[in-house]
Design an enzyme around this catalytic site. Structure first.
Site, PDB file in Angstrom:
ATOM      1  N   ASP A  28     -14.652   0.035  -0.617  1.00 27.99           N
ATOM      2  CA  ASP A  28     -15.660   0.008   0.431  1.00 27.99           C
ATOM      3  C   ASP A  28     -16.546  -0.213   0.873  1.00 27.99           C
ATOM      4  O   ASP A  28     -17.654   1.111   0.203  1.00 27.99           O
ATOM      5  CB  ASP A  28     -14.593   1.036   1.375  1.00 27.99           C
ATOM      6  CG  ASP A  28     -14.667   1.286   2.729  1.00 27.99           C
ATOM      7  OD1 ASP A  28     -15.545   0.329   3.554  1.00 27.99           O
ATOM      8  OD2 ASP A  28     -13.622   1.051   3.501  1.00 27.99           O
ATOM      9  N   GLU A  83     -10.383   3.111  -2.702  1.00 30.76           N
ATOM     10  CA  GLU A  83     -10.749   3.510  -1.001  1.00 30.76           C
ATOM     11  C   GLU A  83     -11.109   4.973  -1.130  1.00 30.76           C
ATOM     12  O   GLU A  83     -11.977   5.213   0.445  1.00 30.76           O
ATOM     13  CB  GLU A  83      -9.939   2.990  -0.109  1.00 30.76           C
ATOM     14  CG  GLU A  83      -8.444   4.004   0.347  1.00 30.76           C
ATOM     15  CD  GLU A  83      -7.616   3.234   1.131  1.00 30.76           C
ATOM     16  OE1 GLU A  83      -6.884   4.086   2.428  1.00 30.76           O
ATOM     17  OE2 GLU A  83      -7.036   2.706   0.717  1.00 30.76           O
ATOM     18  N   HIS A 103      -0.198   3.898  -0.210  1.00 32.07           N
ATOM     19  CA  HIS A 103      -1.375   5.443   0.851  1.00 32.07           C
ATOM     20  C   HIS A 103      -1.720   6.669  -0.409  1.00 32.07           C
ATOM     21  O   HIS A 103      -1.600   7.751   0.461  1.00 32.07           O
ATOM     22  CB  HIS A 103      -0.777   4.883   1.615  1.00 32.07           C
ATOM     23  CG  HIS A 103      -2.014   4.695   3.092  1.00 32.07           C
ATOM     24  ND1 HIS A 103      -2.445   6.517   3.659  1.00 32.07           N
ATOM     25  CD2 HIS A 103      -2.721   3.568   3.531  1.00 32.07           C
ATOM     26  CE1 HIS A 103      -3.330   5.671   4.715  1.00 32.07           C
ATOM     27  NE2 HIS A 103      -3.516   4.529   4.280  1.00 32.07           N
ATOM     28  N   HIS A 118     -12.015  -2.793  -0.120  1.00 25.50           N
ATOM     29  CA  HIS A 118     -11.512  -2.126   1.025  1.00 25.50           C
ATOM     30  C   HIS A 118     -12.198  -3.017   2.536  1.00 25.50           C
ATOM     31  O   HIS A 118     -12.929  -2.333   2.504  1.00 25.50           O
ATOM     32  CB  HIS A 118     -11.128  -0.470   0.470  1.00 25.50           C
ATOM     33  CG  HIS A 118     -10.077  -0.146   2.208  1.00 25.50           C
ATOM     34  ND1 HIS A 118     -11.119   1.121   2.696  1.00 25.50           N
ATOM     35  CD2 HIS A 118      -9.220   0.135   1.963  1.00 25.50           C
ATOM     36  CE1 HIS A 118     -10.301   1.653   3.714  1.00 25.50           C
ATOM     37  NE2 HIS A 118      -9.004   0.839   2.775  1.00 25.50           N
ATOM     38  N   GLU A 129      -0.879  -0.915  -4.139  1.00 27.22           N
ATOM     39  CA  GLU A 129      -2.034   0.226  -4.196  1.00 27.22           C
ATOM     40  C   GLU A 129      -1.871   1.671  -3.751  1.00 27.22           C
ATOM     41  O   GLU A 129      -1.214   1.694  -3.116  1.00 27.22           O
ATOM     42  CB  GLU A 129      -2.490  -0.028  -2.260  1.00 27.22           C
ATOM     43  CG  GLU A 129      -4.034   0.031  -2.418  1.00 27.22           C
ATOM     44  CD  GLU A 129      -4.798  -0.923  -0.478  1.00 27.22           C
ATOM     45  OE1 GLU A 129      -5.443  -0.123   0.001  1.00 27.22           O
ATOM     46  OE2 GLU A 129      -4.365  -1.532  -0.939  1.00 27.22           O
ATOM     47  N   ASP A 174       1.393  -1.192   0.304  1.00 29.52           N
ATOM     48  CA  ASP A 174      -0.309   0.104   0.060  1.00 29.52           C
ATOM     49  C   ASP A 174       0.833   1.090  -0.114  1.00 29.52           C
ATOM     50  O   ASP A 174       1.555   1.517   1.252  1.00 29.52           O
ATOM     51  CB  ASP A 174      -1.255   0.056   1.326  1.00 29.52           C
ATOM     52  CG  ASP A 174      -2.258   1.044   1.373  1.00 29.52           C
ATOM     53  OD1 ASP A 174      -1.394   2.134  -0.006  1.00 29.52           O
ATOM     54  OD2 ASP A 174      -2.467   1.570   2.099  1.00 29.52           O
TER      55      ASP A 174
END
Length: 381
Positions: free
Chosen positions: A257, A235, A185, A284, A209, A183
């Protein structure tokens, strides 16, 4: 059947639950929350309840349309998350009223179990090899880790080497038969992502990700073209219309999500849209038991499903775990890295209402950290 009440519960460590009750005694549960903005979403659910009271909860699609469109200002994470949790509760009621699980209402099961992964390393990843070994020992066949802690938009050679070496350490522990996802982020810039991802390719991550922030989705095509490593994101996207451009950019995995992107109703449609681009879905879910139950119901019935995130033992869960609010934890048992399909009606999980009400009496005020670079400027978390 009519809706007679809509309640919300602020439960530690950072979640919000929603309870929708009907005049014939059926109750549906959902999880509407934006992490760090739970009180705001709670207010949004309260406002939306004006559109629900006295209505038939089984008209799930009609109520979804009204909740998302019966206002001049639409969309965004707060409203979409409020709708998502209510939507989960409505599907829960519909399934219970018919005596069938939600996945049966979505067309029936296409798989008997759902592969899941666990988190390792936290926000500032450290001791990842040991954590990966522990997850493998617990029976998981896949893990996810952050690529880095706080990092500049253009990391130097040493920082890039740290990212690669952390992944290498995890790959050595897991071997070739297990998977690790990485990830980013949104902490890297586009140019940095294009530089780093190819260096990870020899270690075969399952996917990388959110390599760039969602506001730079128009640059995702440049990132995708830089490497053969599958790119995942989603997400922080909340509707089909927001997923369309990233799919057009060539992402391999979408990650809506269930507690943010309009609930079961909208995520099911996002999955169908992704299928037309030969993309897979990996919902997610670093949240609580209701969000996970809703995600699993979609996964049971979705052909282009890849893997499911779950938050048991995640570093955010200080003082409470998803299983703490369940009367029966058996549905979430891991079997060879997967959760087996069950056929209990609705979402298929039984909430311990006493535990939820006691938790709400305590509440929480969880906030994400505010990070700074060494020069004092804001750093992406």
């Amino acid at each position: 059947m009519k809706i007679v009440s809509v309640e919300t519960f602020l439960v530690p460590p950072r979640w919000l639950f929603c309870r929708v009750a009907t005049d014939d005694g059926l109750v549906g549960w959902g999880e509407p929350v934006v992490e760090g903005r739970a009180e705001t979403v709670r207010a949004a659910v309260d406002e939306l309840s004006d559109l629900l009271l006295g209505r038939d909860p089984r008209r799930v699609e009609d109520l979804w349309q009204v909740m998302t469109k019966a206002a001049f200002y639409r969309g965004g994470p707060v409203l979409s998350s409020a709708v998502a949790g209510i939507d989960q509760a409505l599907w829960d009621i519909l399934g219970k009223s018919l005596g069938v699980p939600v996945h049966q209402l979505l067309g029936g099961a296409v798989r008997d179990e759902v592969r899941v992964y666990g988190w390792i390393g936290g926000d500032e990843p450290s001791a990842v090899a040991e954590a990966a070994a522990a997850q493998a020992e617990a029976g998981l066949t896949a893990v996810k880790m952050n690529a880095s802690g706080r990092i500049g938009r253009m990391p130097n050679r040493a920082e890039v080497d740290e990212v690669v070496s952390r992944l290498a350490a995890v790959r050595e522990v897991l071997g070739d038969s297990r998977d690790v996802a990485v990830d980013f982020h949104g902490r890297f810039g586009v140019a940095a992502a294009r530089r780093v991802i190819p260096e990870l390719a020899p270690l075969h991550p399952l996917f990388v990700e959110e390599p760039v922030l969602p506001e730079y989705a128009h640059r995702l095509g440049d990132v995708v073209s830089a490497s053969a490593v599958p790119v995942a994101c989603g997400e922080r996207l909340y509707s089909r219309s927001e997923f369309l451009p990233v799919l057009q950019a060539g992402v391999a995995v979408v990650q809506p999500d269930l507690s943010h992107a309009g609930g079961i109703s909208e995520v099911r449609r996002i999955a169908s849209l992704a299928e037309t681009f030969d993309a897979l879905i990996a919902p997610h879910c670093p949240l609580g038991p209701l969000s996970l139950a809703a995600s699993l119901q979609v996964a049971f019935a979705t052909p282009n499903f890849l893997i499911q995130e779950q938050s048991i033992g995640i570093h955010y869960n200080a003082g409470a775990e998803p299983l703490d609010y369940l009367a029966d934890v058996r549905p979430f048992a891991f079997h060879d890295g997967a959760i087996r399909r069950w056929d209990a009606p609705g979402l298929g999980v039984e909430i311990d209402e006493d535990a939820v009400r006691k938790a709400d009496a305590v509440g929480h005020r969880w906030r994400p950290p505010v990070w700074r670079h060494p020069d004092g400027s804001f750093a992406e978390w």
